[in-house]
Structure formats: C-alpha cells, structure tokens
Design a protein around this motif. Structure first.
Motif, PDB file in Angstrom:
ATOM      1  N   GLY A   1       1.143  15.646   2.924  1.00 29.35           N
ATOM      2  CA  GLY A   1       0.101  14.629   2.822  1.00 29.35           C
ATOM      3  C   GLY A   1       0.144  13.901   1.501  1.00 29.35           C
ATOM      4  O   GLY A   1      -0.022  12.671   1.451  1.00 29.35           O
ATOM      5  N   ASP A   2       0.359  14.633   0.421  1.00 31.87           N
ATOM      6  CA  ASP A   2       0.473  13.993  -0.886  1.00 31.87           C
ATOM      7  C   ASP A   2       1.657  13.023  -0.917  1.00 31.87           C
ATOM      8  O   ASP A   2       1.565  11.915  -1.454  1.00 31.87           O
ATOM      9  CB  ASP A   2       0.645  15.049  -1.977  1.00 31.87           C
ATOM     10  N   ALA A   3       2.756  13.431  -0.309  1.00 29.76           N
ATOM     11  CA  ALA A   3       3.930  12.563  -0.274  1.00 29.76           C
ATOM     12  C   ALA A   3       3.673  11.328   0.581  1.00 29.76           C
ATOM     13  O   ALA A   3       4.115  10.219   0.243  1.00 29.76           O
ATOM     14  CB  ALA A   3       5.136  13.339   0.257  1.00 29.76           C
ATOM     15  N   LEU A   4       2.950  11.508   1.664  1.00 33.44           N
ATOM     16  CA  LEU A   4       2.621  10.377   2.527  1.00 33.44           C
ATOM     17  C   LEU A   4       1.785   9.346   1.767  1.00 33.44           C
ATOM     18  O   LEU A   4       2.033   8.140   1.856  1.00 33.44           O
ATOM     19  CB  LEU A   4       1.864  10.862   3.754  1.00 33.44           C
ATOM     20  N   LEU A   5       0.802   9.802   1.005  1.00 38.12           N
ATOM     21  CA  LEU A   5      -0.028   8.887   0.231  1.00 38.12           C
ATOM     22  C   LEU A   5       0.789   8.155  -0.829  1.00 38.12           C
ATOM     23  O   LEU A   5       0.560   6.964  -1.101  1.00 38.12           O
ATOM     24  CB  LEU A   5      -1.182   9.654  -0.414  1.00 38.12           C
ATOM     25  N   GLN A   6       1.747   8.820  -1.440  1.00 39.49           N
ATOM     26  CA  GLN A   6       2.582   8.170  -2.457  1.00 39.49           C
ATOM     27  C   GLN A   6       3.457   7.085  -1.842  1.00 39.49           C
ATOM     28  O   GLN A   6       3.668   6.031  -2.443  1.00 39.49           O
ATOM     29  CB  GLN A   6       3.452   9.213  -3.155  1.00 39.49           C
ATOM     30  N   ARG A   7       3.966   7.341  -0.627  1.00 38.94           N
ATOM     31  CA  ARG A   7       4.826   6.348   0.026  1.00 38.94           C
ATOM     32  C   ARG A   7       4.038   5.180   0.593  1.00 38.94           C
ATOM     33  O   ARG A   7       4.596   4.102   0.825  1.00 38.94           O
ATOM     34  CB  ARG A   7       5.611   7.003   1.170  1.00 38.94           C
ATOM     35  N   ASN A   8       2.764   5.392   0.851  1.00 37.60           N
ATOM     36  CA  ASN A   8       1.963   4.407   1.576  1.00 37.60           C
ATOM     37  C   ASN A   8       0.678   4.111   0.799  1.00 37.60           C
ATOM     38  O   ASN A   8      -0.378   4.671   1.082  1.00 37.60           O
ATOM     39  CB  ASN A   8       1.609   4.936   2.964  1.00 37.60           C
ATOM     40  N   PRO A   9       0.728   3.227  -0.196  1.00 38.38           N
ATOM     41  CA  PRO A   9      -0.463   2.955  -1.003  1.00 38.38           C
ATOM     42  C   PRO A   9      -1.612   2.348  -0.194  1.00 38.38           C
ATOM     43  O   PRO A   9      -2.757   2.378  -0.642  1.00 38.38           O
ATOM     44  CB  PRO A   9       0.048   1.969  -2.062  1.00 38.38           C
ATOM     45  N   GLN A  10      -1.338   1.815   0.989  1.00 36.66           N
ATOM     46  CA  GLN A  10      -2.408   1.261   1.823  1.00 36.66           C
ATOM     47  C   GLN A  10      -3.231   2.352   2.509  1.00 36.66           C
ATOM     48  O   GLN A  10      -4.305   2.079   3.044  1.00 36.66           O
ATOM     49  CB  GLN A  10      -1.816   0.314   2.876  1.00 36.66           C
TER      50      GLN A  10
ATOM     51  N   ILE B   1      -4.865  -2.464   6.903  1.00 36.49           N
ATOM     52  CA  ILE B   1      -3.731  -3.010   7.641  1.00 36.49           C
ATOM     53  C   ILE B   1      -3.506  -4.424   7.136  1.00 36.49           C
ATOM     54  O   ILE B   1      -4.393  -5.282   7.223  1.00 36.49           O
ATOM     55  CB  ILE B   1      -3.996  -3.018   9.156  1.00 36.49           C
ATOM     56  N   GLY B   2      -2.338  -4.666   6.578  1.00 37.59           N
ATOM     57  CA  GLY B   2      -2.032  -5.984   6.039  1.00 37.59           C
ATOM     58  C   GLY B   2      -1.758  -7.000   7.135  1.00 37.59           C
ATOM     59  O   GLY B   2      -1.418  -6.647   8.275  1.00 37.59           O
ATOM     60  N   GLN B   3      -1.865  -8.270   6.786  1.00 32.30           N
ATOM     61  CA  GLN B   3      -1.587  -9.323   7.754  1.00 32.30           C
ATOM     62  C   GLN B   3      -0.152  -9.214   8.264  1.00 32.30           C
ATOM     63  O   GLN B   3       0.127  -9.526   9.422  1.00 32.30           O
ATOM     64  CB  GLN B   3      -1.827 -10.690   7.115  1.00 32.30           C
ATOM     65  N   TRP B   4       0.771  -8.786   7.410  1.00 35.77           N
ATOM     66  CA  TRP B   4       2.145  -8.476   7.801  1.00 35.77           C
ATOM     67  C   TRP B   4       2.421  -7.047   7.334  1.00 35.77           C
ATOM     68  O   TRP B   4       2.822  -6.819   6.183  1.00 35.77           O
ATOM     69  CB  TRP B   4       3.127  -9.454   7.167  1.00 35.77           C
ATOM     70  N   PRO B   5       2.200  -6.061   8.187  1.00 27.99           N
ATOM     71  CA  PRO B   5       2.213  -4.658   7.748  1.00 27.99           C
ATOM     72  C   PRO B   5       3.511  -4.212   7.084  1.00 27.99           C
ATOM     73  O   PRO B   5       3.490  -3.317   6.227  1.00 27.99           O
ATOM     74  CB  PRO B   5       1.968  -3.896   9.057  1.00 27.99           C
ATOM     75  N   GLU B   6       4.652  -4.812   7.466  1.00 25.51           N
ATOM     76  CA  GLU B   6       5.917  -4.384   6.862  1.00 25.51           C
ATOM     77  C   GLU B   6       6.069  -4.870   5.418  1.00 25.51           C
ATOM     78  O   GLU B   6       6.953  -4.405   4.697  1.00 25.51           O
ATOM     79  CB  GLU B   6       7.105  -4.900   7.704  1.00 25.51           C
ATOM     80  N   ASP B   7       5.203  -5.794   4.999  1.00 24.84           N
ATOM     81  CA  ASP B   7       5.232  -6.315   3.630  1.00 24.84           C
ATOM     82  C   ASP B   7       4.158  -5.593   2.816  1.00 24.84           C
ATOM     83  O   ASP B   7       2.965  -5.816   3.020  1.00 24.84           O
ATOM     84  CB  ASP B   7       4.974  -7.819   3.644  1.00 24.84           C
ATOM     85  N   PRO B   8       4.539  -4.731   1.881  1.00 23.25           N
ATOM     86  CA  PRO B   8       3.535  -3.972   1.116  1.00 23.25           C
ATOM     87  C   PRO B   8       2.621  -4.855   0.272  1.00 23.25           C
ATOM     88  O   PRO B   8       1.553  -4.413  -0.160  1.00 23.25           O
ATOM     89  CB  PRO B   8       4.380  -3.036   0.236  1.00 23.25           C
ATOM     90  N   GLU B   9       3.012  -6.114   0.016  1.00 27.19           N
ATOM     91  CA  GLU B   9       2.188  -7.029  -0.767  1.00 27.19           C
ATOM     92  C   GLU B   9       1.283  -7.887   0.119  1.00 27.19           C
ATOM     93  O   GLU B   9       0.554  -8.746  -0.378  1.00 27.19           O
ATOM     94  CB  GLU B   9       3.079  -7.941  -1.613  1.00 27.19           C
ATOM     95  N   SER B  10       1.317  -7.657   1.423  1.00 31.10           N
ATOM     96  CA  SER B  10       0.555  -8.479   2.354  1.00 31.10           C
ATOM     97  C   SER B  10      -0.947  -8.299   2.152  1.00 31.10           C
ATOM     98  O   SER B  10      -1.439  -7.197   1.880  1.00 31.10           O
ATOM     99  CB  SER B  10       0.933  -8.104   3.791  1.00 31.10           C
ATOM    100  N   LYS B  11      -1.684  -9.385   2.301  1.00 32.69           N
ATOM    101  CA  LYS B  11      -3.136  -9.343   2.141  1.00 32.69           C
ATOM    102  C   LYS B  11      -3.775  -8.475   3.230  1.00 32.69           C
ATOM    103  O   LYS B  11      -3.475  -8.634   4.407  1.00 32.69           O
ATOM    104  CB  LYS B  11      -3.692 -10.765   2.222  1.00 32.69           C
ATOM    105  N   PRO B  12      -4.673  -7.555   2.866  1.00 34.15           N
ATOM    106  CA  PRO B  12      -5.336  -6.728   3.877  1.00 34.15           C
ATOM    107  C   PRO B  12      -6.134  -7.582   4.859  1.00 34.15           C
ATOM    108  O   PRO B  12      -6.841  -8.514   4.468  1.00 34.15           O
ATOM    109  CB  PRO B  12      -6.252  -5.829   3.052  1.00 34.15           C
TER     110      PRO B  12
END
Length: 534
Positions: A470-479, A436-447
């Motif tokens: 599930g495969d599609a979910l993982l592709q959309r959500n690298p976190q 979970i990033g410090q700012w979850p809506e920002d994909p570049e946010s620091k975990p």
C-alpha cells in the motif's frame, strides 16, 4: 369470485398437483391448502430470509420478501404452488396509520419471491412495511421515499459496501450499517455472493475459512438460489436490509469470477485450457441473473430475459444528487492481455474499447446532460481511477485496461459541465480515495472527479490497516489520497457545500462483534475535485 382470484386459485390447484416434491413440501403447511385455498396456514415461519426495500422514488419504493420454510432446501422447502401474500406500508412503527396495502403473488417460478412496487406515498420521509402469509407475519422493515422533484433537502446520507465472502468472515459490517442513522439508501456495489465451492476445515483455498459454503461451485438456478439463501439467513445482513433501502448492483461473483460480457472466466488459456463457449456460458448467466433478481429489492424492469438483464438505472434525490447505478460487467469487452495484470499490451490501446457498451454509455451521458443534481454519483463496481501497479503494470479487469472507454466518459463530463462528479467503486478489497484527472494517463492532468472505493465487508479476512504494498502504491500514484486494507464500508453525507465520506473499518471479521472504527474522514468541497482530510 373475480377473474384474478379464479386464475390464482387455478394456479394453486395445478401447482399442488405437480409431482411428489411439491406434495411432500405440504407437510409444513396446514391441510387446508391442499383443498384449494389460495392462502396457506404455515406450521413454520415462511419469512426465514427476512425483508428488504429498495430503489426509492419520490412516491414509493420496492418492498421484497421470499417465502422459504426451509431456506437451504431445494425450492426453499415450498410447494410448487402460487400463494397470496398481503403487505402493508405504514407511517409509524406500530402500523396504526396505514399508508398503503395490498396483495401480491409469490410464484414458484420465481422461488416464491415477492416484489411490490409501492406508489402513492408522500416524498422525503420514512415508512414501515411488513408482509403476511396466512397467519404468519414477517418482521417489519423501514424504507424511505426520495425527496420530491425540485426539492432541496438539507442533506443526503448513504452507505456503500460489497464483497461479502461468506467463508471469509462474519457480516459484522452489516450489523454496523443497520445501526447507521438516517440513511437515505445503501448502495451495494456487488459480490453479494461468491460462486466458489464450499471448503472443508483444513482444506486449502483462497482466504480464511470461518464458515463454509454449501455445495460445489454453483452453476444451476437451484444452486444459485441456495447460495443466496445461505447468505440471506445471516442475521446481520437481514438487519441491514430491514433498516434501510438498498440500491443493489452486481459485479463478477454473482455469476463467475472476472466474467466479461459473453465471456466466462474459463475462456481458454493457461489456467482453463477447455474454454466455455459463449452460448453455454449464457445458460449460466441466465440462472445467475434470475437468482439475483429473485433476491434483490429491485423493480420489474430488472426482470431478466434469459442471459440479458437491464440493471443500470438512475435515481434522483431532489436537487441534491442524481445517482447513476451502472453495470460494468454485462456489456464490456473481454479483458485485454489475457486478463493478466502487468504492462499494457497493444490491445489496451483500442479506440473502440467498451466498458459500459454503446447503449449504456449514451444513456449515462444523456443523464449527465440533464441532471438536476448538485452531486452526480456514478455508483459502479471496479475502480475508475488511474492505478499503476509495480513495474508500470495495470489491472486488466479495471477501467485502467479500457482507457478509451474511460476517456469518453470524462470527455462527456467536461462537455456537459457536469457538477461534482463522484465515482463509487469496490472490488479490490482495500479502501481507496483518489482524484481522477481529465486525462488520467497524464499525471499533470487537472483533477476532474473524485472516487471513493469501499473495502470489502469480509473478503480476504481480517486485513491490516497498512502494508508495504500500500505504501508503494501511494508513492507511485500521487492522485491516490488513501489506502487502508482492513474490512469495512463507507458512509457519505452530501450537503449544499460539501460531501463528507467516512471510511469505517473493523479490526477483525474472523471473529464476531468487531467494534466500529473510523479509518478516515475525507471531504470534497462543492465545485472542487479535490480530497481533504475532515
């Protein structure tokens, strides 16, 4: 005779005079009860629902049972009379070294459930307990005290599970959890029961039909009690409760699917055009909360007051971990966007959105400020991780639909320098692991934190390990580092250097005796919000 005994005897006498139903139930009890005895000589086993322990503290824990001669009958087949139940806690399985003992009252107003808050015990060690009602003796259970404050245990080992739809499969997951060695506790994240009506063979409905619920959709206290009793008669679930202390919480199905705060699922709209007013839904919540309390090994602080209950609490395990058990249902706002998954509507952006409510939120942040734990565990219900669905959509029942509430928690973790935040969740019937990033809506946010989501124990039937969604979910959500869609549970072990979480799976639940398999073993190192394969 002292005043307490006179009061109990008076309750018993008055209870036995209340109506033909109570008198008829005496057929299973020896005649001596009717003459005013405080305890009963049962002609059948009153401990049909097993025993349980929970909420461990350094000096004790809660032990639980419920007297029920006929568990699926109204009132459990019991007379409407208060009864004396004795209990003992021992240092050994043979009960040769008794550490504590006493008596408790099983009251008809609480379905003859017994909650004993045992104290005065040594910290950080196992104990054994049992109950006696007349000549009847319960099975024995195993509990465990938490480490002493300031103590540094070598490890903390726990399991977490939930979503156990009775109709969808056998509780083999609980049979395996019962055999897990040396668990300090089991966190049950919720959906202990499902409120849906029973189905007949061949009748359409959600999920497979392996064994049917009794009755219609449950709404009254009698119906909620019967549904808990039906689940509690399961031998595998009883074995898990007898083997380990539980930290129970609840999600939606203990009351009503997708309820939120004062709002029922039936709050008007396309599927439910006739809305249930909040004041009417409060009656259903009151019944549901009372039945939940009656069947869970929780402390008296969780005794509901009508439609209100305080189920959030924290437990410390020495300096190894602090566990914050949260309630993400009772104090939240209604789901935005009419609770339809999809692209966020304007309501999702509300700065004052509530998931925990102001009081619980402040309580959580205070606990994070003062935490002695090396690991800070947020034990709650629905995924907190950012989880984009297809076409940029989100799930409106999860934290994603309450981003301002989530951000306040994450900002609080940063401000307080909270060590090793770990979120536990369930609800979605698949196993997930994510940062979970410090700012979850920002994909570049620091975990900032990690989250482990347990799959369901039975809900939706057997499942498959992977599927295209599930495969599609993982592709959309690298976190998100893991997706697995079979049934199962999780087991975690925390030490001074790492937390290792095993995702346990079973190839089937629509048949009995599924083997225990390991879907993944993931590691989080101390001081790093990152997930690695173990």
């Amino acid at each position: 005779m002292d005043s307490v005994a006179r009061d109990i005897l008076d309750l018993s006498r008055r209870g036995l005079l209340r109506g033909a139903a109570g008198l008829a139930a005496l057929g299973a009890i020896a005649p001596g009860m009717a003459s005013g005895q405080v305890t009963a000589a049962f002609r059948a086993d009153p401990f049909t629902l097993g025993v349980a322990s929970g909420d461990p503290a350094p000096d004790g824990f809660v032990i639980w049972t419920r007297l029920a001669l006929e568990p699926l009958a109204p009132d459990g087949g019991m007379p409407r009379a208060a009864m004396i139940v004795s209990w003992e806690v021992a240092e050994d399985e043979r009960f040769t070294r008794i550490a504590a003992s006493g008596t408790a009252i099983a009251r008809p107003e609480l379905a003859h459930a017994v909650h004993v808050e045992v104290g005065g015990l040594s910290p950080g060690r196992p104990f054994f307990y049992r109950f006696r009602a007349g000549a009847a003796v319960s099975r024995s259970g195993r509990a465990r005290t938490a480490p002493a404050p300031g103590a540094t245990p070598a490890r903390l080992r726990f399991a977490f599970a939930g979503c156990q739809h009775y109709e969808h499969g056998y509780f083999t997951a609980w049979a395996h959890i019962a055999q897990e060695p040396d668990l300090d506790f089991v966190f049950h994240y919720g959906d202990y029961i499902y409120e849906y009506r029973g189905r007949a063979p061949g009748q359409p409905g959600w999920g497979p039909l392996v064994r049917p619920h009794l009755g219609e959709e449950i709404m009254t206290l009698t119906e909620y009690r019967q549904r808990y009793a039906q689940y509690r008669t399961d031998a595998d679930l009883q074995a898990a409760h007898a083997a380990h202390p539980f930290l129970p919480s609840y999600d939606d199905h203990e009351v009503d699917n997708n309820w939120a705060g004062t709002h029922s699922e039936e709050d008007g709209g396309r599927h439910y055009p006739i809305a249930v007013p909040p004041e009417v839904f409060a009656l259903r919540k009151a019944a549901a909360f009372q039945a939940w309390y009656e069947h869970m090994p929780v402390r008296a602080a969780a005794l509901p007051r009508g439609p209100d209950i305080t189920a959030y609490r924290r437990l410390d395990f020495g300096t190894m971990a602090r566990v914050h058990v949260l309630d993400t249902r009772q104090f939240r706002d209604d789901q935005p966007c009419s609770d339809r998954n999809g692209r966020p509507c304007a309501e999702v952006s509300r700065a004052d959105a509530q998931m925990l409510g102001p009081v619980q939120e402040r309580w959580l942040l205070d606990g994070l400020t003062q935490s002695p734990g090396q690991w800070n565990i947020l034990a709650q219900q629905v995924p907190m991780m950012r989880r984009l669905l297809s076409h940029g959509g989100i799930a409106m029942d999860k934290w994603d639909a309450y981003p301002a509430a989530r951000q306040r928690i994450l900002d609080g973790i940063v401000e307080r320098g909270t060590r090793n935040p770990v979120v536990l969740s369930g609800d979605v019937h698949v196993a997930l692991a994510a940062t979970i990033g410090q700012w979850p809506e920002d994909p570049e946010s620091k975990p900032l934190a990690v989250e482990f989501t347990a799959t369901s124990a039975t809900s939706e039937g057997d499942g498959v390990a992977t599927r295209p969604a599930g495969d599609a979910l993982l592709q959309r959500n690298p976190q998100i580092a893991l997706y697995h869609a079979q049934r199962g549970y999780c087991v975690s072990e925390a030490t001074a250097t790492r937390m290792t979480t095993e995702f346990v799976s079973m190839p089937f639940v629509t048949r009995e005796r599924a083997p225990r398999e390991s879907a993944a073993r993931l590691v989080v190192e101390d001081g790093r919000a990152a997930i690695e394969r173990g």
